[in-house]
Structure formats: C-alpha cells, structure tokens
Design a protein around this motif. Structure first.
Motif, PDB file in Angstrom:
ATOM      1  N   GLN A 133       0.829  -1.210   0.000  1.00 51.34           N
ATOM      2  CA  GLN A 133       0.000   0.000   0.000  1.00 51.34           C
ATOM      3  C   GLN A 133       0.861   1.257   0.000  1.00 51.34           C
ATOM      4  N   LEU A 134       1.996   1.234   0.712  1.00 49.21           N
ATOM      5  CA  LEU A 134       2.899   2.378   0.699  1.00 49.21           C
ATOM      6  C   LEU A 134       3.541   2.577  -0.675  1.00 49.21           C
ATOM      7  N   LYS A 135       3.676   1.510  -1.453  1.00 49.56           N
ATOM      8  CA  LYS A 135       4.257   1.592  -2.803  1.00 49.56           C
ATOM      9  C   LYS A 135       3.237   2.026  -3.850  1.00 49.56           C
ATOM     10  N   ASP A 136       1.963   1.910  -3.529  1.00 47.12           N
ATOM     11  CA  ASP A 136       0.895   2.198  -4.490  1.00 47.12           C
ATOM     12  C   ASP A 136       0.690   3.710  -4.634  1.00 47.12           C
ATOM     13  N   ASN A 137       0.950   4.234  -5.803  1.00 49.53           N
ATOM     14  CA  ASN A 137       0.731   5.667  -6.036  1.00 49.53           C
ATOM     15  C   ASN A 137      -0.446   5.931  -6.979  1.00 49.53           C
ATOM     16  N   HIS A 146      13.038   6.376  14.673  1.00 53.43           N
ATOM     17  CA  HIS A 146      13.531   5.310  15.543  1.00 53.43           C
ATOM     18  C   HIS A 146      15.059   5.213  15.534  1.00 53.43           C
ATOM     19  N   ARG A 147      15.669   5.044  14.372  1.00 51.90           N
ATOM     20  CA  ARG A 147      17.136   5.030  14.301  1.00 51.90           C
ATOM     21  C   ARG A 147      17.636   6.458  14.159  1.00 51.90           C
ATOM     22  N   HIS A 148      18.883   6.672  14.541  1.00 57.72           N
ATOM     23  CA  HIS A 148      19.439   8.021  14.594  1.00 57.72           C
ATOM     24  C   HIS A 148      20.334   8.291  13.387  1.00 57.72           C
ATOM     25  N   ASN A 149      19.690   8.607  12.278  1.00 54.53           N
ATOM     26  CA  ASN A 149      20.351   8.967  11.029  1.00 54.53           C
ATOM     27  C   ASN A 149      19.316   9.658  10.154  1.00 54.53           C
ATOM     28  N   THR A 150      19.774  10.346   9.113  1.00 47.95           N
ATOM     29  CA  THR A 150      18.879  11.014   8.173  1.00 47.95           C
ATOM     30  C   THR A 150      19.285  10.553   6.784  1.00 47.95           C
ATOM     31  N   ASP A 151      18.480   9.645   6.183  1.00 45.58           N
ATOM     32  CA  ASP A 151      18.863   9.103   4.880  1.00 45.58           C
ATOM     33  C   ASP A 151      17.665   8.493   4.169  1.00 45.58           C
ATOM     34  N   GLN A 152      17.916   8.049   2.940  1.00 45.37           N
ATOM     35  CA  GLN A 152      16.919   7.337   2.140  1.00 45.37           C
ATOM     36  C   GLN A 152      17.435   5.968   1.712  1.00 45.37           C
ATOM     37  N   PHE A 153      18.541   5.501   2.266  1.00 49.30           N
ATOM     38  CA  PHE A 153      19.133   4.248   1.811  1.00 49.30           C
ATOM     39  C   PHE A 153      19.064   3.119   2.828  1.00 49.30           C
ATOM     40  N   SER A 154      18.795   3.404   4.091  1.00 48.53           N
ATOM     41  CA  SER A 154      18.819   2.349   5.108  1.00 48.53           C
ATOM     42  C   SER A 154      17.434   1.772   5.392  1.00 48.53           C
ATOM     43  N   ILE A 184       9.910   2.160  -0.923  1.00 48.01           N
ATOM     44  CA  ILE A 184       8.483   2.210  -1.257  1.00 48.01           C
ATOM     45  C   ILE A 184       8.301   2.860  -2.630  1.00 48.01           C
ATOM     46  N   ALA A 185       9.340   2.774  -3.464  1.00 53.09           N
ATOM     47  CA  ALA A 185       9.287   3.349  -4.821  1.00 53.09           C
ATOM     48  C   ALA A 185       8.061   2.808  -5.554  1.00 53.09           C
TER      49      ALA A 185
END
Length: 122
Positions: free
Chosen positions: A23-27, A38-46, A50-51
């Motif tokens: 559902q998150l992938k459905d555009n 939750h985790r302490h980082n700012t990224d789009q790779f970890s 949901i492309a």
C-alpha cells in the motif's frame, strides 16, 4: 493527491506486513511521502524502498545516539500546485555526535537562575 505519513518506525520495520508495504508503494491514488524515525540517522538508503513513492529515515540529529554519518533533518517544500520536494540538511558528524568518553563542559544555573561564569568539566 499527496499523502504525508509520519511514523516512529522506518519502513524496514514492516517486513512482516507485505500488504502494508504494498500500500505504501501504491501511487494510484496518492503520491506518498513517508517519514519514519527510531534510528538516529537522516537518509533514504537504510530503509525498505516504497518506490515509486518517497521514503525518509528522519531520526538524525545527535543527542541520544548516532547510528550513521548523516545527521540532520529533512525539509519538505509544498509548491504552488501542491508538488512536494524533499531534501536533507546535514551537519558535520563531529559537531553532532560527540564521543561519549570525551570530557564535556557543562554549567548549572545558580540559585538566582543565572549561569555562573565558572564552568565545570564533567
């Protein structure tokens, strides 16, 4: 047409919920922009992709912990015709994530509520 989703958990926490991830992938109804922490980082790779939609881990900024080199926050801009652009603003890792074994300088306000001019090394 846009759907902004804010969650404590990044998408890789939902591997046991394939229907939710699909559902998150459905555009077909919405362009989805998902922001999880939750985790302490700012990224789009970890996180789990949901492309073709957009997904961010937005738990960076130091403080409690640093789980990666990308520390900062995400900016989301909503355009005049409701388009959304996101990008990260990062700070130097060394500034944000201090070695916990290194001595730090702190100060405590005195009885008047003012900070003394003497600094204590802890």
């Amino acid at each position: 047409k846009n759907l902004l989703v804010f969650s404590h958990y990044p998408t890789d926490y939902f591997s046991s919920s394939p229907d939710f991830m699909n559902q998150l992938k459905d555009n077909s109804k919405h362009d989805i922009f998902y922001f999880g922490g939750h985790r302490h980082n700012t990224d789009q790779f970890s996180t789990a992709s949901i492309a073709p939609n957009v997904n961010w881990l937005v738990g960076g900024g130091g403080g409690w912990s640093c789980d990666g080199q990308e520390q900062g926050f995400v900016v989301g801009e909503i355009g005049e015709h409701y388009s959304i652009t996101t990008y990260s603003v990062l700070v130097d890792y060394e500034v944000c994530c201090i070695d916990p074994s290194a001595p730090t300088t702190t100060s405590t306000p005195n009885a008047t509520g003012r900070f003394p001019t003497v600094w204590n090394t802890v």
